[in-house]
Scaffold this active site. Structure first.
Site, mmCIF file in Angstrom:
data_model
loop_
_atom_site.group_PDB
_atom_site.id
_atom_site.type_symbol
_atom_site.label_atom_id
_atom_site.label_comp_id
_atom_site.label_asym_id
_atom_site.label_seq_id
_atom_site.Cartn_x
_atom_site.Cartn_y
_atom_site.Cartn_z
ATOM 1 N N SER A 100 6.613 -9.280 3.798
ATOM 2 C CA SER A 100 5.909 -9.551 5.050
ATOM 3 C C SER A 100 6.094 -11.028 5.360
ATOM 4 O O SER A 100 6.497 -11.802 4.488
ATOM 5 C CB SER A 100 4.422 -9.249 4.836
ATOM 6 O OG SER A 100 3.624 -9.824 5.837
ATOM 7 N N TYR A 109 -3.673 -9.638 -0.259
ATOM 8 C CA TYR A 109 -2.405 -9.249 0.375
ATOM 9 C C TYR A 109 -1.380 -10.390 0.267
ATOM 10 O O TYR A 109 -0.220 -10.173 -0.112
ATOM 11 C CB TYR A 109 -2.697 -8.908 1.839
ATOM 12 C CG TYR A 109 -1.554 -8.313 2.608
ATOM 13 C CD1 TYR A 109 -1.360 -6.933 2.628
ATOM 14 C CD2 TYR A 109 -0.679 -9.103 3.361
ATOM 15 C CE1 TYR A 109 -0.324 -6.366 3.365
ATOM 16 C CE2 TYR A 109 0.352 -8.553 4.089
ATOM 17 C CZ TYR A 109 0.526 -7.183 4.096
ATOM 18 O OH TYR A 109 1.542 -6.624 4.823
HETATM 19 P P1 NAD Z 1 0.578 2.201 6.521
HETATM 20 O O1 NAD Z 1 -0.867 2.030 6.205
HETATM 21 O O2 NAD Z 1 0.967 2.855 7.793
HETATM 22 O O3 NAD Z 1 1.313 2.939 5.324
HETATM 23 C C1 NAD Z 1 1.101 2.587 3.978
HETATM 24 C C2 NAD Z 1 1.290 3.823 3.145
HETATM 25 O O4 NAD Z 1 1.094 3.458 1.775
HETATM 26 C C3 NAD Z 1 0.286 4.919 3.485
HETATM 27 O O5 NAD Z 1 0.956 6.130 3.768
HETATM 28 C C4 NAD Z 1 -0.574 5.016 2.228
HETATM 29 O O6 NAD Z 1 -1.024 6.344 1.956
HETATM 30 C C5 NAD Z 1 0.399 4.513 1.161
HETATM 31 N N1 NAD Z 1 -0.355 4.052 0.003
HETATM 32 C C6 NAD Z 1 -1.305 3.099 -0.050
HETATM 33 N N2 NAD Z 1 -1.819 3.025 -1.292
HETATM 34 C C7 NAD Z 1 -1.161 3.930 -2.040
HETATM 35 C C8 NAD Z 1 -1.241 4.335 -3.403
HETATM 36 N N3 NAD Z 1 -2.149 3.817 -4.247
HETATM 37 N N4 NAD Z 1 -0.388 5.289 -3.838
HETATM 38 C C9 NAD Z 1 0.505 5.875 -3.005
HETATM 39 N N5 NAD Z 1 0.612 5.543 -1.702
HETATM 40 C C10 NAD Z 1 -0.216 4.586 -1.225
HETATM 41 O O7 NAD Z 1 1.205 0.736 6.419
HETATM 42 P P2 NAD Z 1 2.561 0.136 7.014
HETATM 43 O O8 NAD Z 1 2.171 -0.769 8.114
HETATM 44 O O9 NAD Z 1 3.566 1.185 7.246
HETATM 45 O O10 NAD Z 1 2.984 -0.815 5.798
HETATM 46 C C11 NAD Z 1 4.029 -0.514 4.920
HETATM 47 C C12 NAD Z 1 4.438 -1.780 4.194
HETATM 48 O O11 NAD Z 1 4.877 -2.748 5.119
HETATM 49 C C13 NAD Z 1 3.296 -2.420 3.399
HETATM 50 O O12 NAD Z 1 3.778 -2.922 2.179
HETATM 51 C C14 NAD Z 1 2.870 -3.548 4.295
HETATM 52 O O13 NAD Z 1 2.293 -4.594 3.571
HETATM 53 C C15 NAD Z 1 4.204 -3.950 4.899
HETATM 54 N N6 NAD Z 1 4.049 -4.676 6.165
HETATM 55 C C16 NAD Z 1 3.380 -4.133 7.217
HETATM 56 C C17 NAD Z 1 3.247 -4.865 8.368
HETATM 57 C C18 NAD Z 1 2.527 -4.320 9.558
HETATM 58 O O14 NAD Z 1 2.293 -5.081 10.482
HETATM 59 N N7 NAD Z 1 2.186 -3.052 9.613
HETATM 60 C C19 NAD Z 1 3.782 -6.145 8.460
HETATM 61 C C20 NAD Z 1 4.465 -6.673 7.368
HETATM 62 C C21 NAD Z 1 4.602 -5.927 6.227
#
Ligand code: NAD
Length: 267
Positions: A149, A162
């Site tokens: 991120s 985070y």
């Molecule tokens: P999201 O919440 O849509 O998806 C995250 C997924 O991880 C979910 O399906 C959840 O069930 C799964 N998860 C969480 N804990 C878990 C566990 N203990 N075991 C198995 N599965 C688990 O989030 P997203 O926005 O798609 O984020 C995905 C990645 O991208 C993350 O690492 C996040 O930090 C990173 N990210 C997101 C953003 C953003 O703006 N959305 C920005 C930068 C980085």
């Protein structure tokens, strides 16, 4: 004329043939993981979609049917670190994506949540890499892509767990790059700014409370404050970068962090 807030759907920018390759994507039921799983399946990969959300995986598998590759669901809570390591055995491509977020000042941040965030977002990736490397090293080819991120490169207030986990993931990714290089294994981070996903939608009310502003001001005054491009990134744009890192043309790219942050870290 100003740039549109939501870009028009575009065809895939990268031609990548992953026929015969197995790709494990964690957090595959969520916004970015789902887009990555579908993108890699469209490239012909046999995708092992890991998440604790069984219903979300079912929906993904249905959506993935008919693409070039296949999507197999693995319902798994990544806090079960032994199971995580075992699940990664035999994969050619590993996308460490699962994550969670809590927005709270440090003095109010529950220690048990800090522990869970570090477990899912740093220790599980370590165990998954550990489980995947023997097969990758054995065949002299592997791709590790870690969904970091902007918060792997910059801090924001109220996100201690985070930011700590993502900064740790950057170090893990670079270490894997150094160790994997003689074995044809690359390891990189992808660093999005705010992506249009449930994870972002869920933090709007917490951000409003932590910053003492109305929810409708969170997008412009908090989330997009430091970005030059004033829009959210779409999950398919992130998935396209992940797919690119799996191409033969990207074989010299390792140990790096590819920012998709609309200019945030240009400051
Ligand atoms: P999201 O919440 O849509 O998806 C995250 C997924 O991880 C979910 O399906 C959840 O069930 C799964 N998860 C969480 N804990 C878990 C566990 N203990 N075991 C198995 N599965 C688990 O989030 P997203 O926005 O798609 O984020 C995905 C990645 O991208 C993350 O690492 C996040 O930090 C990173 N990210 C997101 C953003 C953003 O703006 N959305 C920005 C930068 C980085």
């Amino acid at each position: 004329m100003t740039a549109p807030l939501v870009p028009a759907p575009l065809p895939h920018s990268v031609t990548v043939d992953l026929g015969g390759r197995t790709a494990l994507v964690t957090g595959a039921a969520g916004g970015i993981g789902r887009a990555c799983a579908l993108r890699l399946a469209a490239a012909g990969a046999k995708v092992r979609a890991v998440d604790r959300d069984a219903a979300g995986l079912e929906e993904l598998a249905a959506r993935g049917a008919g693409l070039g590759g296949t999507v197999e669901s693995v319902v798994l809570d990544l806090t079960d670190l032994d199971a995580a390591e075992q699940a990664a055995a035999g994969t050619d491509i590993l996308v460490n994506n699962a994550g969670l977020q809590l927005v709270r000042p440090i003095e109010e941040f529950p220690p048990e949540v800090f522990h869970t965030v570090l477990t899912v977002m740093l220790e599980a990736p370590f165990r998954l890499i550990r489980g995947a490397l023997p097969h990758m090293y054995g065949q002299g080819w592997g791709r590790i892509v870690n969904l970091s991120s902007v918060h792997g490169l910059r801090a924001s207030a109220f996100k201690s767990a985070y930011v700590s986990a993502k900064h740790g993931l950057e170090g893990l990714s670079k270490t894997a790059a150094l160790e994997g290089a003689p074995h044809g294994v690359t390891s990189n981070c992808v660093n999005p700014g705010y992506v249009r996903t449930p994870l972002v939608e869920r933090q709007i009310s917490d951000q409003a409370a932590a910053h003492g502003i109305p929810e409708e001001q969170v997008l412009t005054e908090v989330l997009l404050k430091d970005a030059a491009l004033k829009r959210l990134v779409e999950p398919h744009e992130v998935a396209e970068a992940v797919a690119y890192l799996c191409t033969p043309q990207a074989s010299f790219i390792t140990g790096t962090s590819l920012a998709l942050d609309g200019g945030w870290t240009a400051h």
